[in-house]
Design an enzyme around this catalytic site. Sequence first.
Site, mmCIF file in Angstrom:
data_model
loop_
_atom_site.group_PDB
_atom_site.id
_atom_site.type_symbol
_atom_site.label_atom_id
_atom_site.label_comp_id
_atom_site.label_asym_id
_atom_site.label_seq_id
_atom_site.Cartn_x
_atom_site.Cartn_y
_atom_site.Cartn_z
ATOM 1 N N LYS A 1 0.819 -1.215 0.000
ATOM 2 C CA LYS A 1 0.000 0.000 0.000
ATOM 3 C C LYS A 1 0.856 1.270 0.000
ATOM 4 O O LYS A 1 0.392 2.334 -0.398
ATOM 5 C CB LYS A 1 -0.970 -0.021 1.177
HETATM 6 C C1 LIG Z 1 -4.546 -4.463 1.131
HETATM 7 C C2 LIG Z 1 -3.779 -5.730 1.053
HETATM 8 C C3 LIG Z 1 -4.134 -6.756 0.139
HETATM 9 C C4 LIG Z 1 -5.373 -6.681 -0.743
HETATM 10 O O1 LIG Z 1 -5.277 -5.709 -1.758
HETATM 11 P P1 LIG Z 1 -6.594 -5.187 -2.510
HETATM 12 O O2 LIG Z 1 -6.147 -4.079 -3.374
HETATM 13 O O3 LIG Z 1 -7.521 -4.734 -1.425
HETATM 14 O O4 LIG Z 1 -7.162 -6.335 -3.277
HETATM 15 C C5 LIG Z 1 -3.326 -7.876 0.072
HETATM 16 N N1 LIG Z 1 -2.246 -8.017 0.868
HETATM 17 C C6 LIG Z 1 -1.878 -7.063 1.746
HETATM 18 C C7 LIG Z 1 -0.687 -7.295 2.610
HETATM 19 C C8 LIG Z 1 -2.622 -5.890 1.873
HETATM 20 O O5 LIG Z 1 -2.255 -4.946 2.767
#
Ligand SMILES: *Cc1c(COP(=O)(O)O)cnc(C)c1O
Length: 465
Positions: free
Chosen positions: A112
């Site tokens: 993120k």
């Molecule tokens: C947010 C997140 C996901 C999922 O991603 P999306 O874009 O919501 O599908 C997967 N793995 C981790 C570690 C995350 O923080």
Amino acid sequence: MNYISTRGQAPALDFEQVLLTGLAADGGLYVPQHLPVFSREDIAAMAAMDYPELAQTIIAPFVGDCIPAADLRQLLRDTYADFRHDAVAPLVQIAANRWVLELFHGPTLAFKDFALQLLGRLLDYVLERRHQKVVILGATSGDTGSAAIEGCKRCRNIDIFILHPHRRVSDVQRRQMTTVVGDNIHNLAIQGNFDDCQAMVKASFNGRAFLPGDRRLVAVNSINWARIMAQIVYYFYAAVALGAPARSVAFSVPTGNFGDIFAGYLAQQMGLPVARLVIATNRNDVLHRVLRTGTYARQALVHSLSPSMDITVSSNFERLLFDLYDRDGAAVAGLMRRFEHGEIAFSEAAMQRLRGLFSSHCVSDEATCAQIASTWNDCEYLLDPHSAIGVQAALEADIDAAVPVIALATAHPAKFPDAVARAGLQRAVDLPPHLHDLFQRTERFEVLPNELSAVQGFIAQHCTA
Ligand SMILES: *Cc1c(COP(=O)(O)O)cnc(C)c1O
């Protein structure tokens, strides 16, 4: 570049407006009116670019003339300079023609950061120019909160308030939020669960009268278009490193809200040769059931070892639906209206397109642990539980051995030491050097009752920026 709503009734916006807007007024999500398309020659030329340069190439058409090229270049250089690997998003080989794309070298150790480090800078840039200040409000059960706080900590025009359920997030995750120092950072521990936190955020977006002055409220969840845009870059980066455009590649993506994998779909629509996109889910498998049955139905939340994918509805799936229904906003609006009240079935044509591009696999906690253990035993590579789901789904997807498969590693294993222990590995997982003293740092957070008025009152009193 203009952006339009998936439900067809809201006004088109330019990049700057879409950056400052969450949901469209008609309840839809914003998507680009047209996608830029890169030719084989364009893609071949990407092999010579470093990550920020490639980001500039991919992102510039989406930004249009809202930000001058030199300023955008500087924003992107600054954004990715904070990542702790020279390659920004390095590839690691774990088996013959099977790779892991490490997306956890940012400040909070999850993918993120790729989007939220950029989003904070983009917001502050346009707010400075507009002489405006905003409030960012979000709820988190884990990774989003810390990534958003790290992304906004130097922003002069943003106050950020992040709600988390008191005593219900992991120690590492909580400390990554509450130890960040800044007068504009406000951590609120709510005496309730994650759904309570999210409900209060939603209610606040629907009634903004509590905000002081003329402040806007901005969302940082993945309904914000800029987050998706930033994530397109690493699909190009990885594919080109493994031989695109001459070779096609496949991606396996640990999926919750469908933001990350939707960026992979966009990369493919923009000309990248992507042979297959694998939706990797934990037991919260709403999308896996769509692919299997053609129906989209809510189900109860199950807590898993991969908490960042514990989700009952994948909001970004609506962006894909818009394309699957030939960008017919009225059709999507009708589907989503019916989905509010129960399950919906998709048309045969839509399902055929969906299955042509995507596969899906649901991975249990047991299989997640088994994959962490076997990858460690095979090549001494340690996966976090989310990434392990991506690797396991890639195996089950049965992709031609000649096609390179890239599993996205979305978090660093040190964020989830319990899962590593559950996998039977007697191994301490160290936090990287920049976080080694995380457990000695001072925490700052406010415990508030599970009441909307308490939260809104706190926000009204504590805007500083
Ligand atoms: C947010 C997140 C996901 C999922 O991603 P999306 O874009 O919501 O599908 C997967 N793995 C981790 C570690 C995350 O923080």
